[in-house]
Write an enzyme that holds these catalytic residues in place. Structure first.
Site, mmCIF file in Angstrom:
data_model
loop_
_atom_site.group_PDB
_atom_site.id
_atom_site.type_symbol
_atom_site.label_atom_id
_atom_site.label_comp_id
_atom_site.label_asym_id
_atom_site.label_seq_id
_atom_site.Cartn_x
_atom_site.Cartn_y
_atom_site.Cartn_z
ATOM 1 N N LYS A 147 -4.694 9.230 27.309
ATOM 2 C CA LYS A 147 -3.769 8.637 28.081
ATOM 3 C C LYS A 147 -2.615 7.988 27.147
ATOM 4 O O LYS A 147 -2.913 7.517 26.298
ATOM 5 C CB LYS A 147 -4.536 7.393 28.708
ATOM 6 N N ILE A 148 -1.189 8.420 27.563
ATOM 7 C CA ILE A 148 -0.163 8.120 27.183
ATOM 8 C C ILE A 148 0.827 7.418 28.013
ATOM 9 O O ILE A 148 1.283 7.857 29.106
ATOM 10 C CB ILE A 148 0.664 9.499 26.006
#
Length: 374
Positions: free
Chosen positions: A141-142
């Site tokens: 997750k970014i």
């Protein structure tokens, strides 16, 4: 078939927005896979803070780690705990991943919220976590910040699946959708395959309504002359915003740029509806599921919301319904000065800040769980 199972028939995947050691060990995730057709799991610092920072479920694992790694940094102790949970969830979902040929069956793990504005650090951490988990059905997750977009492109180019988080505005979504395409194009240039690279764009919904509705209520209370018009858009802006993002997605799939990638086996970057728990008790508790169902979408649900939809949700294609109404809602919101752009920009900042606080609290709780010999 239950209501959750029926979502698959409309092209929507059901993911769980929750992970916890006791839940995994008790077979809770496997049960959801078997009974409800669950195909994914998301985590974030707030979820881990609730899981690890309270109770004793992780104490024995932490004690064993501390025995082997005397004087380990708090962040390393956290990562050891988190990665064990993520590995366990990924292994539970691996048969789903295999059955669906890498199109689903993913578990998400977030990069540190401390580096949300640092592109290079985000790229490095994504690669580090990818190597530590070592599962093909992991998504890193970014956040969809300005610094996050080039990190997403680079991470995809490196062959790492990405869940883009904290998206609130159409503009931010467009930026990360293009970053995904850019990453795939770079892989093609390198002669690398792209058919098993996956990404989702996590578009947050309920927080938008919670913020805008608060403004609406304040204005109505003050006797605003536009009270009726304000009431008419209350609780509708977030859904309208999401529907227009999906319309842009459908148009993007038709472009020559995407078609060239699709010809090489590229998977579309699915829109994922996040923050789908209803915050206003005046609304139906399944509002942000019922209204956002459609092909190539994901809904990641907190356990309570998932239980509600299983019990009394309605499965039907709704994401493409009444697009003119959605356009009207957004036009009215603009006319009424509700400042959706300003709200979404503020929500990104608040989202990052809330994850930083949760991470601070989490690391603080783990730091207090010192080895018995210390």
């Amino acid at each position: 078939m239950g209501a959750l199972n029926q979502l698959e028939g409309f092209g929507q995947a059901v993911w769980l927005d929750f992970v916890d050691r006791k839940f995994l060990e008790a077979g809770g995730l496997q049960k959801l896979v078997d009974e409800d057709g669950l195909t994914g799991v998301t985590s974030n610092p707030s979820i881990f803070e609730k899981a690890m920072g309270h109770g004793d479920a992780y104490d024995s694992t932490l004690a064993a780690y501390d025995k082997e790694h005397a004087g380990a940094a708090t962040i390393d102790r956290y990562e050891h705990l988190a990665i064990q949970d993520i590995k366990a969830a990924a292994d539970t979902l691996k048969p789903v991943y295999d059955k669906l040929d890498a199109k689903d069956g993913y578990v998400s793990l977030e990069v540190s919220p401390y580096i949300s504005d640092d592109t290079d650090a985000t790229i490095a951490e994504a690669q580090k976590l990818w190597g530590m988990v070592d599962r093909p059905n992991l998504m890193i997750k970014i956040p969809g910040t300005l610094a996050g977009a080039p990190a997403i492109a680079a991470t995809i180019a490196a062959g790492i699946n990405v869940n883009v988080t904290l998206l609130f505005s159409l503009e931010a979504y467009q930026r990360v959708a293009e970053a995904y395409a850019m990453g795939l194009e770079e892989r093609v240039k390198q002669g690398q395959p792209i058919d098993r690279i996956a990404s989702v764009a996590s578009f947050f919904v309920s927080r938008i309504d919670a913020t805008i509705d608060k403004e609406i209520d304040a204005r109505i209370e003050k006797g605003d002359a536009e009270a009726d018009a304000l009431k008419a858009v209350r609780g509708k802006v977030a859904i309208a915003n999401a529907k227009m993002a999906y319309q842009w997605y459908l148009d993007f799939l038709k472009t020559d740029r995407w078609q060239a990638l699709a010809a090489k086996g590229a998977q579309p970057q699915r829109l994922l509806w996040a923050s789908t728990g209803v915050k206003d008790p005046a609304y139906p508790d399944t509002l942000y599921i019922d209204t956002l169902i459609g092909k190539d979408t994901v809904n990641t649900m907190p356990p309570k919301t998932m239980d509600a939809f299983r019990d009394h949700g309605t499965a039907a294609e709704t994401i493409t319904a009444d697009i003119d109404g959605a356009k009207h809602t957004l036009a009215e919101a603009e006319r009424l000065g509700l400042d959706l752009n300003g709200v979404t920009g503020k929500l990104v900042e608040e989202g990052v800040a809330s994850f930083v606080k949760a991470f601070d609290d989490l690391l603080g709780a783990i730091a207090k769980k010192q080895p018995a010999t210390a």
